[in-house]
Design an enzyme around this catalytic site. Structure first.
Site, short mmCIF file in Angstrom:
data_model
loop_
_atom_site.label_atom_id
_atom_site.label_comp_id
_atom_site.label_asym_id
_atom_site.label_seq_id
_atom_site.Cartn_x
_atom_site.Cartn_y
_atom_site.Cartn_z
N GLU A 1 0.80 -1.23 0.00
CA GLU A 1 0.00 0.00 0.00
C GLU A 1 0.83 1.28 0.00
OE1 GLU A 1 1.01 -1.82 2.57
OE2 GLU A 1 -0.59 -1.72 4.05
N ASP B 1 -0.37 -4.40 4.95
CA ASP B 1 -0.04 -4.53 6.37
C ASP B 1 -0.77 -5.69 7.05
OD1 ASP B 1 1.71 -2.42 6.30
OD2 ASP B 1 0.23 -0.94 6.94
N ASP C 1 -2.72 -6.27 9.54
CA ASP C 1 -3.76 -5.91 10.51
C ASP C 1 -5.09 -5.84 9.74
OD1 ASP C 1 -3.57 -3.52 9.08
OD2 ASP C 1 -2.69 -2.39 10.72
N GLU D 1 -6.93 -3.34 8.78
CA GLU D 1 -6.95 -2.35 7.70
C GLU D 1 -6.20 -2.89 6.49
OE1 GLU D 1 -8.85 1.22 7.01
OE2 GLU D 1 -8.67 0.25 8.96
N TYR E 1 6.39 -3.30 12.72
CA TYR E 1 5.13 -2.58 12.46
C TYR E 1 4.70 -1.75 13.66
CZ TYR E 1 0.58 -1.73 10.33
OH TYR E 1 -0.52 -1.14 9.77
N ARG F 1 1.77 -0.29 14.44
CA ARG F 1 0.40 -0.33 15.00
C ARG F 1 0.21 -1.68 15.66
NH1 ARG F 1 -0.63 2.42 10.06
NH2 ARG F 1 -1.12 4.61 10.46
N HIS G 1 1.47 -11.02 17.39
CA HIS G 1 2.25 -9.93 16.83
C HIS G 1 3.35 -9.54 17.79
CE1 HIS G 1 -1.53 -8.73 14.31
NE2 HIS G 1 -0.84 -9.72 13.76
#
Length: 824
Positions: free
Chosen positions: A9, A81, A83, A85, A287, A289, A332
């Protein structure tokens, strides 16, 4: 030719990954989300089980078409990513590009060669449950925002641009937290008490500081204590040495990174996430988040090697941290460097500072406890029952403190110094003893970081939502982030020295605020309306429960449609009820009483230009009169007595008379209160009330302005290239005007003493710097340029700057493209 197409992205991420994969792989970016709900309609069919209507964003049509062409005949790998999103972006790419359901989805939490190659070897299918959790959040937020915002447009009469009013499921709850804290502060009654501190003189000119553990509520109690100590003998009754230890905190999660970057680096929440994103995309950190505190075994081994090499075996202690949050994704990792042996990372100062913070926090989490020796001395007073206490600490083994110590939001936190050598039974000589008046403090206003901490404690939002939520409530002007000057107050102090007690009165500043969040009048009005009419939506427990339900959807336990239906039916009923309710109870107007002179009603109101007092109503025979109130005043705090005082008192603009045959006028403008004299604007000091400024004070400011170097500005300089040059000072500091162009003067230069030669050099330097910013020029239209600015590329059309849509390559923009974007 490449056989594989990897889609991510972010262009920066694509560039990093392409460096790790061979020539068989082409890596391209989708530039974020490519599809979303339509901007000008609800886009959700509530009668068809909340079916969403997705459309390709107008600025992504070109990107999607290009990706479609590239995907033909290639194996496609979706590498967004790891997650919800990111999963949703992959799903939207699959749908928009017409890819097979078996399209390979790969995930990784760090952008390193090892992680990328490992992901390529273990692809999976798109996780539909994660996609549905993201869809549920997006659709629920659309239903709330799209249906609740128009109610605000109809009901709130606060002088604001109605389209700037908005409500949101998390946004509105966040405003509520700030408003409620402000009301706690408003209702707080500060109480005073007297704190006793003694300073004893010990050998070798050292001072031992000791305190009484309790404060005295009344002055008479404090002075009686000091009187009793005049002839007292002070002896160390006990001396206790306690070995203790301090353990390191866990590696960063998203919220703890935001909090610590705010404390230590002064970053806003959004700035922290922007800088962290750059570090992640360049392969420097994992990452950013995440709500996990876990480190992988490889990371722990890597950290141990670094610790043993740099500090020694005794400094290493591998640790596993577990989150208390049941929703945390322990599979994670916490935020950490991808390689602990790299102690510096990033391309600019802020990236380097944030990387250093992440490295230190993560490495410290795998280090030994600090061993501390704490000494507590209890000092007896022969004439009283109470004891004084002196305490100190000495670090016997640094452990993790060699690298890092977490900061705190507690303003009273201080480090305990080491005590001088002491013995039990030792008689101490009193140097002096003070009883100082101290005042209780109200709860602290939120900073961005402490607000994130509160949201996390309440279970509201998730790591990806904190930064955009806070940015939105500030952008909507529901909350303002600013510094505010404190006030002065007197305090009493009693000093015992040489067996004599003397009293004095001192002054201190209190209540000063730095980078704190304050609710605005508009924020309070909107909040009060929503709490009164939609309490369920703004309920903390309900909002946290919704987050748990999103987690259940992500785990495949609940259908996202059923989850939304359970919320929507009752919510929609309340929307209909609110639309039919009386709009006069919107909170934008407070009736305070009757004006004793005119007999008309008095109101406190909020208008487009701020708060004001209104006397009379629109239906009266005579028009109402209006008096502005000082900016920043909350209308909900204005009492009837305040309003009458404002009506009877001086009003802005305020004329103070003549000085040197010129009128002196005090007024308040867009940038605060000022004195206008002889065509010049002289700012008042921060916090100074323009309505209380005397003529003497105004003259003082005028003379001070004359006598400052800035008073010599503007200056006329020698012409450069045949065009006039002047130096002046504006809102953003001193500048050079050369013809029709303006150039900032660097802080290292004195605008009053700078000579013609140096001014000419600065103009040349500024022109060269401007030339470096140019990405594209168009000979057929010299008013249009594509430039590289502080926040990225943009189009300059005459005096207007135009944003370049995401996914557009600035170097490829034609003149026609620029003009079309300018029209939009």
């Amino acid at each position: 030719m490449s056989k594989n197409l990897v889609i991510v992205e972010s262009p920066a991420k694509a560039k990093t990954i392409e460096g790790y994969l061979g020539s068989d792989f082409m890596v391209k970016s989708s530039f974020g989300h490519i599809r979303d709900l339509p901007g000008k309609e609800l886009g959700v069919d509530v009668d068809k089980n909340f079916e969403p209507k997705y459309e390709i964003s107008t600025d992504k049509v070109k990107v999607v078409n290009e990706l479609k062409k590239l995907a033909k005949g290639k194996e496609v790998w979706l590498a967004t990513d790891d997650d919800r999103e990111g999963e949703a972006i992959s799903w939207h790419l699959k749908e928009a590009l017409g890819l097979d359901d078996n399209t390979k989805r790969i995930v990784f939490r760090e952008i390193t060669k090892t992680a990328i190659n490992k992901a390529i070897l273990s692809p999976r299918a798109i996780d539909v449950d994660l996609v549905n959790a993201q869809q549920a959040r997006r659709i629920l937020d659309r239903l709330v925002g799209f249906q609740l915002s128009p109610v605000l447009w109809k009901k709130i009469r606060a002088g604001a641009d109605r389209k700037n009013l908005s409500a949101g499921r998390v946004q509105s709850v966040t405003v509520r937290i700030v408003v409620e804290r402000e009301r706690e502060i408003e209702s707080f009654n500060s109480k005073s008490s007297f704190k006793v501190v003694a300073h004893f003189l010990v050998e070798k000119n050292k001072v031992l500081t000791a305190e009484l553990s309790k404060n005295f509520e009344h002055e008479s109690e404090a002075t009686k204590f000091l009187d009793d100590c005049k002839e007292a003998i002070f002896k160390i009754n006990s001396l206790e040495v306690k070995p203790t230890k301090k353990s390191p905190t866990a590696p960063f999660t998203t919220s703890t990174l935001q909090q610590e970057a705010s404390r230590k680096l002064g970053f806003s929440v959004l700035q922290t996430m922007t800088v962290a994103q750059k570090l992640y995309e360049s392969g420097k950190i994992t990452y950013m988040r995440t709500d996990s505190m876990t480190l992988s075994q490889d990371a722990m081994d890597n950290a141990k090697n670094q610790i043993v090499t740099a500090y020694g075996e005794e400094f290493s202690k591998p640790r596993v941290f577990k989150s208390k949050d049941k929703g945390a994704q322990e599979a994670h990792e916490a935020i950490r460097p991808t390689d602990f042996s790299v102690q510096e990372g990033g391309n600019d100062r802020n990236e380097k500072r944030l990387y250093d913070l992440i490295w230190k926090r993560a490495i410290a989490s795998q280090m030994s406890d600090a061993i501390i020796e704490r000494t507590i001395a209890k000092i007896g007073i022969s004439t009283r029952e109470e004891e004084l206490t002196a305490s100190g600490e000495v670090i016997k083994f640094e452990g993790f403190l060699k690298v890092y110590l977490e900061s705190t939001d507690d303003e009273d936190e201080d480090n305990k110094d080491m005590l001088p050598p002491l013995n039990e039974g030792q008689i101490l000589a009193l140097g002096e003893m003070k009883a100082t008046e101290r005042f209780t403090r109200p709860p602290a206003r939120y900073t961005e970081a402490s607000l994130v901490k509160k949201l996390e404690e309440l279970g509201i939002g998730r790591p990806s939502t904190y930064a955009p939520t806070i940015s939105t409530i500030i952008k909507r002007e529901y909350v303002i982030k600013e510094d505010r000057a404190g006030l002065q107050r007197e305090y009493r102090e009693f000093l015992l020295k040489d067996k004599v007690v003397n009293s004095s009165v001192g002054t201190e500043n209190y209540g000063s605020e730095k980078a704190k969040l304050f609710p605005t009048n508009l924020g309070i009005i909107v909040n009060d309306y929503l709490v009164e009419n939609f309490e369920d939506v703004l309920n903390y427990k309900f909002t946290a429960k919704v987050e748990d339900e999103f987690d259940d959807v992500a785990e495949g336990k609940v259908s996202w449609q059923n989850m939304i239906k359970s919320f929507y039916d009752e919510f929609h009923t309340k929307i209909e009820e609110a639309e039919g309710a009386d709009a006069s109870k919107s909170g934008s107007s407070y009736e305070l009483g009757v004006d004793p002179e005119s007999g008309k009603k008095v109101f406190a109101k909020i208008g487009r230009f701020g708060p004001y007092i209104q006397v009379g109503e629109a239906t009266d025979e005579d028009k109402p009169t209006f008096v502005s109130v000082k900016k920043g005043t909350l209308i909900s705090n204005i009492t009837y007595e305040d309003a009458i005082a404002i009506l009877k008192g001086p009003k802005l603009p305020l004329e103070l008379g003549l000085y040197e045959d010129n009128p002196i006028v005090v007024n308040e403008g867009r940038y605060g209160p000022y004195v206008l004299f002889d065509g010049k604007y002289i700012n008042l000091d921060k916090g100074e009330d323009p309505l209380t400024v005397t003529k003497e004070r105004a003259i003082e400011l005028i003379e001070a302005k004359k006598n400052t170097p800035d008073g010599a500005l503007p200056r006329t300089m020698a012409e450069v290239d045949g065009e006039a040059v002047t130096i002046a000072k504006g809102r953003f500091g001193p500048y050079i005007k050369h013809g029709a162009k303006y150039y900032n003067i660097p802080k290292t230069e004195d605008p009053v003493t700078i000579d013609d030669k140096r001014v000419g050099e600065l103009i040349i330097e500024a022109k060269e710097a401007a030339a470096k910013k140019i990405i594209r020029e168009y000979p057929e239209n010299d008013k249009v340029k594509v430039l590289n600015g502080r926040y990225g590329p943009y189009i300059s059309i005459g005096k207007r700057n135009v944003k370049i849509p995401k996914g557009t390559v600035p170097e490829e923009l034609t003149l026609e493209d620029c003009l079309k974007l300018g029209e939009g």
